[in-house]
Design an enzyme around this catalytic site. Sequence first.
Site, PDB file in Angstrom:
ATOM      1  N   GLU A  52       0.835  -1.205   0.000  1.00 23.42           N
ATOM      2  CA  GLU A  52       0.000   0.000   0.000  1.00 23.42           C
ATOM      3  C   GLU A  52       0.874   1.261   0.000  1.00 23.42           C
ATOM      4  O   GLU A  52       1.869   1.341   0.729  1.00 23.42           O
ATOM      5  CB  GLU A  52      -0.877  -0.020   1.257  1.00 23.42           C
ATOM      6  CG  GLU A  52      -1.738   1.204   1.476  1.00 23.42           C
ATOM      7  CD  GLU A  52      -2.543   1.114   2.775  1.00 23.42           C
ATOM      8  OE1 GLU A  52      -3.465   1.935   2.940  1.00 23.42           O
ATOM      9  OE2 GLU A  52      -2.239   0.239   3.615  1.00 23.42           O
ATOM     10  N   LYS A 125      -9.306   2.432  -2.333  1.00 22.51           N
ATOM     11  CA  LYS A 125      -9.546   1.819  -1.025  1.00 22.51           C
ATOM     12  C   LYS A 125     -10.899   2.251  -0.470  1.00 22.51           C
ATOM     13  O   LYS A 125     -11.234   3.437  -0.466  1.00 22.51           O
ATOM     14  CB  LYS A 125      -8.426   2.214  -0.064  1.00 22.51           C
ATOM     15  CG  LYS A 125      -8.456   1.534   1.294  1.00 22.51           C
ATOM     16  CD  LYS A 125      -7.207   1.927   2.088  1.00 22.51           C
ATOM     17  CE  LYS A 125      -7.158   1.256   3.452  1.00 22.51           C
ATOM     18  NZ  LYS A 125      -5.935   1.655   4.198  1.00 22.51           N
ATOM     19  N   CYS A 161      -5.383  -3.189   2.438  1.00 26.06           N
ATOM     20  CA  CYS A 161      -5.221  -3.190   3.897  1.00 26.06           C
ATOM     21  C   CYS A 161      -6.534  -3.312   4.663  1.00 26.06           C
ATOM     22  O   CYS A 161      -7.078  -4.393   4.800  1.00 26.06           O
ATOM     23  CB  CYS A 161      -4.424  -1.969   4.333  1.00 26.06           C
ATOM     24  SG  CYS A 161      -3.519  -2.231   5.888  1.00 26.06           S
TER      25      CYS A 161
END
Length: 556
Positions: A52, A125, A161
Site C-alpha cells: 500500500e 480503497k 489493507c
Amino acid sequence: MSGLPSDASALRIALAQITTRVGDCVANADRVIEMMARARRELGARVVVFPELTLTGYPPEDLLLREDFLAQCETQLARIAEAAGDMAVVIGAPLRVPDDAPPGLAITNAAVVIEQGRIVARYDKRALPNYGVFDEKRYFRKGRSACVVPIDGVPLGITICEDIWEQRAVREAAEAGARVILTLNASPYHRHKTIDRERVVAERIDDTGCPVVYVNLVGGQDELVFDGRSFVATADKTIVSKLPAFAEGLGWVDVAASGAIVAHGASHTWPEGEQEVYSALTTGIRDYVRQNGFHGVVLGLSGGIDSALVLTLAVDALGADNVLAVRMPSRYTSQMSLDDAAEQCQNLGVRCETLPIESVFESLQSSLSGLFAGLEEDATEENLQARTRGVLLMALSNKFGRMLLTTGNKSELAVGYATLYGDMAGGFAPIKDVPKTLVYALARWRNQSLVAGRLPIPLRVIEREPSAELRANQKDSDSLPPYDLLDRIIRAFVEEDQSVDDMVTAGMDQAIVRRVVRLILLNEYKRRQAPPGIRISRRAFGRDRRYPITSGFRPE
C-alpha cells in the site's frame, strides 16, 4: 526456484516486500523498478505486487495536501509504467479522483494496475481507517466499487489493507468474479499482530473461498515499524510462501485460472516473543537514524538496565563503531554502576567516554543558592543533575553529528518518573513503549547470544535493584509500586481503557491504582514533549493516544 512456472498454464505472481522512505518518491520508484527487474529475472514472474502507498511511503500525512508532491507521484508512476515492459504491476499510490467524481476530497488511496506499459485499472480503497495511528479520512476519498482484473485468464480481485478487515469489499470482489484476492498493506507492527492478520484473512477465505496474496510494507517510519511478513493463504487457509520478518523479501506463488494455488516459494520462520519485539526495536532504530541522515548515535550509559538495553539495541541496529556511550557520574553514582557500564562497553566493543558532572552540578547549585536559601533539597536538585547530563549529551550530539538516544521506558514515562530536558532530552526514544518488566525480559533474551564469548549485558545490571542514583541510597521502589503491578495498571488504563473499578475488581489494590492513574493523567504534559519512540503495543504514548494536557477528568 526461478524461471518459468512448472505448470505453463499457471500465472506466477511475485510478492515484493520492500522498505520505502516517506516522501521520497524518486528513491521509492527506483526501488520498485529494481524489484520488478529481480522478479522478472529471478522468478520469471508475470505479475508483481507491491504494498500500500509504496510510491509515497506510509503514512505520507500532510504531504498529500501538497500539489507539488502529488505531481511528483504522477511523474514517478509514469516512470514505473514505462519500465514495466511486459510485466503486470500492482502498486499502491495516491491518485487524483476523476473530474466527474462528486465533490469532496481530491485523492484516493489507490492500487494501480499497470500492464503493457500503461495504467489499465485502479482500485480505490473503500475502508478508510480513522483510529489509532490512522488518519485516512483526513486525506482520502472513499472508494465505491470492487475491482477485478483478469491477467492471463486469472481474475484477480484487489483490496487494500483495511478492506480485508471488513467483509464487504472482499465479498463484492468475489461476487464480481475474482478467484484470487490481492491485498496491498501498510500494516504497522504491534505485539501479536500476526495472529490477528491470519485470523482475519482466514475469515475472508471462509466468506469467499478465494486464496489471498497478502503483501505488506517493511521498515521503520518515525514511531511506526512495519514488520513485512507477507504471505499467501490458500483456499484451505494454509499459510505458505512466508516472506521474512523485519527485512525486505521477494516471494512467489503460481495460480491456476480457477484460483487454485499450484506452487509457491519457500517460507521463512517468523520470530516470536522477545525476539520479535527486539527485531522491531532494532529495525525502528536503524531506519530512523539512517533515514534522518545520521551516521551514529550517542547515549548516556548509567550502569542501569534501561540504558544497558538501549546500548545493546543500538549496537545491533547500527554496529558498535557507530555508537558512543558516555558515563556521567555524580556524587551519588556508585562504583558498581561505573564498573558495569565500562564492562558492557568492553563486551560490545563500544567507545566509552566519561564526563563527570559534579563540578557543573556544584556550579549550578551555587548559582541558585541565594534564591534557594533556607529551603530543603527535593526533586529540584535531582532534576538538576539529570538536566546537566542532558546538556552535555546534546553538546556531543551537536558537535559530532550523532543522534542522541534517550533511555526511558514506558513505565517511567507513564507516571512521570523522568526529567524534562534531562533524561528525556534527545532525538529518539527506542524503548518509549517498552514497559519495565519487558525491558528485563528483553535483556535476558539478548543475553542468550554472546558477543565474542561475552554477555552483551552484565548479569549484575539485570539482577541489581533499579535506582536513578540522584540521591543517596535511592531505589525506584521508594517512589513506585513494584514494576509488575505498575505495568499491569498502565496496560489496563492506557491500552485497555479500564476504569479504576475494573482494576480493583480484578484484584489490584485500590489506593495504588488511584495513585498510578492520577500520575498518568498529570504527566501528559511531559509525554507531549518527549521525543518520538518505537510503537510495539496496541496503544503507545504518541499518535495512538491523544489526551488533552489541560483536563479536569479524574476517573475516581
